[in-house]
Design an enzyme around this catalytic site. Structure first.
Site, mmCIF file in Angstrom:
data_model
loop_
_atom_site.group_PDB
_atom_site.id
_atom_site.type_symbol
_atom_site.label_atom_id
_atom_site.label_comp_id
_atom_site.label_asym_id
_atom_site.label_seq_id
_atom_site.Cartn_x
_atom_site.Cartn_y
_atom_site.Cartn_z
ATOM 1 N N LYS A 102 62.629 68.571 -31.566
ATOM 2 C CA LYS A 102 61.148 69.288 -31.656
ATOM 3 C C LYS A 102 61.003 69.729 -33.158
ATOM 4 C CE LYS A 102 62.089 71.267 -27.044
ATOM 5 N NZ LYS A 102 61.683 70.027 -26.206
ATOM 6 N N TYR A 108 53.507 71.022 -24.433
ATOM 7 C CA TYR A 108 53.246 69.718 -24.061
ATOM 8 C C TYR A 108 51.553 69.216 -24.267
ATOM 9 C CZ TYR A 108 57.270 71.000 -21.114
ATOM 10 O OH TYR A 108 58.517 71.291 -20.597
ATOM 11 N N HIS A 168 58.900 65.233 -22.515
ATOM 12 C CA HIS A 168 59.623 65.766 -23.422
ATOM 13 C C HIS A 168 58.504 66.464 -24.235
ATOM 14 C CE1 HIS A 168 61.984 66.612 -26.857
ATOM 15 N NE2 HIS A 168 61.216 65.976 -27.488
#
Length: 351
Positions: free
Chosen positions: A329, A287, A298
């Protein structure tokens, strides 16, 4: 046009320079001859633009292809990739990589090359040393690095490999907590209520065991212990553990602890928040910032820590990248390389 097969190249007379090089940018002029690589020659032979002789005997396409495959390692793989790129409309030339590829609408003499393409079989492996050497070469000339992986059915998957610089916005924890905690089987419990709340809510460390206590991973515990934010005791003798003892103990419990920990520490020092990536089959999900544990954003990256001796097994690498893409991702491999932490983003790309 008649070409002559020599050791690892094919030669044509001067007229071929105007016909093949000046219009299609095949080969390289050398004085009064045009030299073609074996891959270029095979493609032109397939397109019936040239004929090739060896010892005054004309070679068919199968004959030349077999000879070339014995003289040039992975010739057939490189031919497959070369032919694919040419038929997509790219200008392609041999280079320090396997190929130098020009952008659509560009060609040698008009525009710089866009990409350096390295060809590999799905059955081959790639060491991080080899990958970093190639990546540094490409980065120094500001090109895009592409891995072209050819599978057993001759399908090609293109991966872009690039270094990325990631930084976060999480402020460093400055509170003087020295919170009492205990090492249990394979995790640490923080007993103090306020410290547990501060570590979780301000730094997003650990996960609440209940409303009063916090459980930490070994990685998080080692980092907080190094920062003097917690005090860890042995559960049997209630003895305070120093950083070296805890690090060695954690390494016994988790074989990859050392590699993971040093990458974790680097990311925390950059203001990032790494959390376990177990559900995604990797070491960390990452993060950029977390304002509140109640509003977790997200995560943009999955990060896998590797050693400087790491060997990429390409099907395993492919699965990791595919999984990362499926959950929106990027797949990043992190390592300490020559004293600096490098973050290598590898993702599928369309050519």
């Amino acid at each position: 046009m008649i070409a002559r097969l020599l050791e690892d190249k094919v030669e044509l007379d001067k007229d071929a320079i105007d016909i093949l090089y000046n219009t299609g940018y095949f080969g390289r002029p050398r004085g009064n001859v045009l030299e073609l690589s074996l891959v270029e020659a095979a493609y032109l032979l397939y397109r019936e633009k040239i004929s090739i002789t060896m010892d005054s005997e004309s070679l068919s396409f199968p004959e030349f292809f077999k000879i070339a495959s014995m003289r040039h390692r992975y010739f057939e793989l490189k031919y497959i990739v070369y032919k694919d790129l040419k038929e997509r409309g790219f200008y392609v030339q041999p280079s320090v990589a396997d190929f130098r590829v020009y952008p659509r609408g560009g060609h040698p003499g008009k525009t710089p090359a866009r990409s350096y393409v390295y060809v590999r079989s799905e059955r081959s492996s790639v060491s991080i040393t080899e990958l970093m050497k190639s990546l540094n070469t490409v980065s120094n000339v500001r090109k895009q690095m592409i891995l072209a992986i050819v599978d057993e059915e001759s399908d090609i998957t293109f991966y872009e490999v690039k270094k990325i610089s990631i930084s976060g916005q999480m402020e460093q924890f400055n509170d003087n907590l020295n919170a009492e905690s205990s090492l249990l089987e394979d995790r640490v419990i923080v007993w103090d209520k306020k410290a547990s709340s501060d570590l979780y809510n301000k730094g997003f460390y650990g996960k609440p065991l209940d409303e009063d206590r916090l459980q930490l991973s070994l990685i998080e515990s080692a980092y907080l212990l190094e920062k003097n934010l917690i005090q860890i005791k042995d559960r049997e003798r209630d003895k305070v553990l120093d950083s070296d003892y805890f690090f060695n103990k954690a390494s016994e419990i988790e074989p990859e602890f050392s590699i993971k920990y040093h990458v974790y520490r680097d990311m925390r020092e950059k203001g990032l928040v790494p959390k376990t990536g177990f559900k995604f089959g990797t070491h960390f999900r990452l993060y950029i910032d977390i304002e509140s544990p109640k509003k977790i954003p997200h995560s943009e990256y999955l990060v896998h820590a590797i050693s400087e001796n790491h060997i990429f097994i390409l099907p395993i690498m492919s699965r990791a990248i595919r999984l990362a893409n499926s959950v929106r991702k990027r797949m990043v491999f992190a390592l300490n390389y020559n004293g600096n932490y490098e973050y290598i983003d590898i993702g599928r790309v369309k050519m």
